[in-house]
Each structure stands twice: as C-alpha cells, then as structure tokens.
Design an enzyme around this catalytic site. Structure first.
Site, PDB file in Angstrom:
ATOM      1  N   THR A  97       1.028  -0.789   0.458  1.00 41.74           N
ATOM      2  CA  THR A  97       0.050   0.047  -0.060  1.00 41.74           C
ATOM      3  C   THR A  97       1.114   1.105   0.339  1.00 41.74           C
ATOM      4  O   THR A  97       1.635   1.656   0.779  1.00 41.74           O
ATOM      5  CB  THR A  97      -0.720   0.048   1.179  1.00 41.74           C
ATOM      6  OG1 THR A  97      -1.889  -1.462   1.466  1.00 41.74           O
ATOM      7  CG2 THR A  97      -1.723   1.350   0.661  1.00 41.74           C
ATOM      8  N   LYS A 172      -6.898   1.681  -3.192  1.00 44.64           N
ATOM      9  CA  LYS A 172      -7.329   1.458  -2.481  1.00 44.64           C
ATOM     10  C   LYS A 172      -7.203   2.489  -0.910  1.00 44.64           C
ATOM     11  O   LYS A 172      -7.985   2.632  -0.337  1.00 44.64           O
ATOM     12  CB  LYS A 172      -5.172   0.455  -1.715  1.00 44.64           C
ATOM     13  CG  LYS A 172      -5.026   0.238  -0.345  1.00 44.64           C
ATOM     14  CD  LYS A 172      -6.337  -0.517  -0.024  1.00 44.64           C
ATOM     15  CE  LYS A 172      -6.075  -1.070   1.626  1.00 44.64           C
ATOM     16  NZ  LYS A 172      -4.166  -1.713   1.664  1.00 44.64           N
ATOM     17  N   LYS A 240      -0.512   5.451   8.099  1.00 42.90           N
ATOM     18  CA  LYS A 240       0.596   5.617   7.214  1.00 42.90           C
ATOM     19  C   LYS A 240      -0.489   6.553   5.864  1.00 42.90           C
ATOM     20  O   LYS A 240      -0.508   6.119   5.054  1.00 42.90           O
ATOM     21  CB  LYS A 240       1.473   4.461   6.845  1.00 42.90           C
ATOM     22  CG  LYS A 240       2.353   4.360   5.393  1.00 42.90           C
ATOM     23  CD  LYS A 240       3.047   3.073   5.384  1.00 42.90           C
ATOM     24  CE  LYS A 240       1.602   2.256   4.457  1.00 42.90           C
ATOM     25  NZ  LYS A 240       1.952   1.080   3.874  1.00 42.90           N
TER      26      LYS A 240
END
Length: 287
Positions: A97, A172, A240
């Site tokens: 990711t 995502k 994050k």
C-alpha cells in the site's frame, strides 16, 4: 506453473508467498531479514535469495509487499534492486500500500527496461492473506494484468483491474477512507450503547442484519465492546495509509474532512501507546 519471486515476507507477504508455493509455482523469496526468508524456505519448500536482484533474476513474475514508498524504491531501483536483473517481458506486481505517485514512477522506470509494472494493493488483512481470500485492486496494462491475474488468484478471491498505472493505489485509498469513517461511527455507536446500559452484543446482533451492518461491525463489534485490540491491522499502518489518502486529496482537490479528523483520532491512540493495536481501538478515545 510460473517461475516467480516474492519480495517482502511480513504479515501479509509470508502467507501470500506460501499460497503461491502450495499451488505449485516455483517460488524464490527475499526478505530484508534473511533469517525469515530461510525460515519460509524451510517451511514452504521454495528457495531464498540474498538480494532482490538475485531473487528476481530470470523470473516471469516478481511479487512485492514491503512497507512504504521508500522501501519499494529500494527493492526495485536501489543497489541490487529487482529491476536490474528482471528480463524484458517479465511482470513486477506490487502489493505494497503505497502512493499512486510512486506507482506511476515505477511503471515508467519499468517500461524503460521492457518490464511491465502493476500496482496491486490488497484488502482483507492478515486473516485474508492467511486464508487466501484477499481483494486485489490493480492498476496497469491489460496484457500484463491478464498474465499475472491467474497467479494472484492463488491468494485473491477478487482480483480486478481498475485502470491505468496508479489506479490500484487510488482504489485502495478509497477503501481506507471508507474504513476510517466506519470504525469511528461504530466506536461511537458502541460507546453510546454502553452508556445507555444496553446489552451491546444483542444490539449489534440485531442491527448487523439491517442497513447499519458492515464487515467492521460483524468482525470487530464484539471485540470492541470487550476492549480487545491485540490483533488485526495496526494503527501505525492505518495512519500511514490515511496520510497517503490525505496527500493525494491535496493533489486532486478532494475534500476529506472526516478522514482528516479520524487520522488525528488515530494519532491520539498512538500517543496513548496503541500504535500496534488493531484499528478498532479507536473506541478507546471515547472512554
């Protein structure tokens, strides 16, 4: 069966690479901590390599799942990076990711070397990786995707091409934006039910079947009520991801007011020592 490599054997990568081996693919793994790669090889029967370049040499497809943009650049373009030995016509599939920006950057760098690049972040958490039922969101070229898709289906129950390079990472981001809002709403709902002295488990059982139902409610509602957070996707990782979402929103002009607030709520959890707690620990802020 394909001759493949897998770079990065963390919580997600370790079982994902295992599914490739169990389905008969010839797998060589690399991990920054070499002992973990050797352990994987002993358990799964594949080979291990000392560098990304060594692992990727002469492979049809190279898979990767590392920590962030910088880690990804290191294993692809850095000293002994995978791109240095990958053959023309091979495919690099990145399950990290990361930002859409780095996906586009590496797509271009790979193309210069005759390599295809697919950004393919996953959703489903550790349980999804272990059970081989991840959702995989891909960005890249149709031809390269069509070659990699059957192999990704070793651990993905839904493997879809969303669009051009970077589109998998953008999808995502949508996923993480939605999860953040859902967990905060669920936290407030459970907190309210506790204060109202309701039978929280009974209430959740009832409303899960209605319009309020969600994966988070079904899988995290009871443990949130029980104040249990020692599992699942860590707060540090969620922060994050949300920072990636907020940075992309600044670039594309999207308004993410709830996401920005939830990100700060997760910051409060980190300050309370909960960086490794599951993301459902957001309810702790309300107590």
């Amino acid at each position: 069966m394909a001759n493949v490599a897998f770079l990065g054997l963390g919580v997600m990568g370790y079982p994902m690479a295992g599914h490739l081996a169990s389905k008969g693919h010839d797998v060589t793994v690399y991990n920054r901590t070499a002992a973990k790669a050797r352990k994987w090889s002993e358990e799964k029967g594949g080979a291990s390599a000392p560098t990304p370049a060594a692992a990727a040499s002469e492979k049809e497809i190279v898979f990767c799942c590392v920590g962030n943009d910088d880690d990804l650049r290191a294993v692809t373009l850095g000293e002994d990076g995978a791109f240095s030995t990958m053959s023309s016509g091979s495919v690099f599939v990145d399950h990290t990711t990361a930002s859409a920006e780095v996906a586009r950057e590496l797509y271009a760098a790979a193309a210069e070397r005759g390599i295809a690049f697919i950004d393919a972040p996953v959703s489903g958490g550790e349980a999804g990786a272990v059970n081989g039922v991840l959702t995989v969101m891909c960005g890249g070229d149709e031809e390269a995707f069509s070659r990699a898709q059957p192999v990704m289906e070793c651990y993905g129950q839904s493997v879809r091409l969303v669009g051009a390079a970077g589109s998998g990472q953008l999808a995502k981001m949508v996923n993480q934006i939605c999860i953040g809002g859902l967990v905060q709403a669920l936290s407030e709902g459970i907190h309210f039910a506790q204060k109202a002295e309701l039978d929280v488990e009974l209430v959740l059982e009832i409303i899960t079947k209605g319009a309020a139902g969600s994966w988070q409610m079904e899988n995290r509602g009871k443990t949130m009520n029980d104040d249990q957070f020692d599992f699942g996707f860590a707060v540090d990782l969620m922060r994050k991801d949300l920072n990636i979402c907020l940075a992309e929103a600044r670039r594309n002009g999207a308004s993410l007011p709830v996401t920005a607030v939830v990100d700060q709520f997760y910051s409060d959890i980190q300050k309370a020592g909960g960086g490794r707690w599951d993301t459902s620990s957001l309810i702790r802020r309300l107590k």
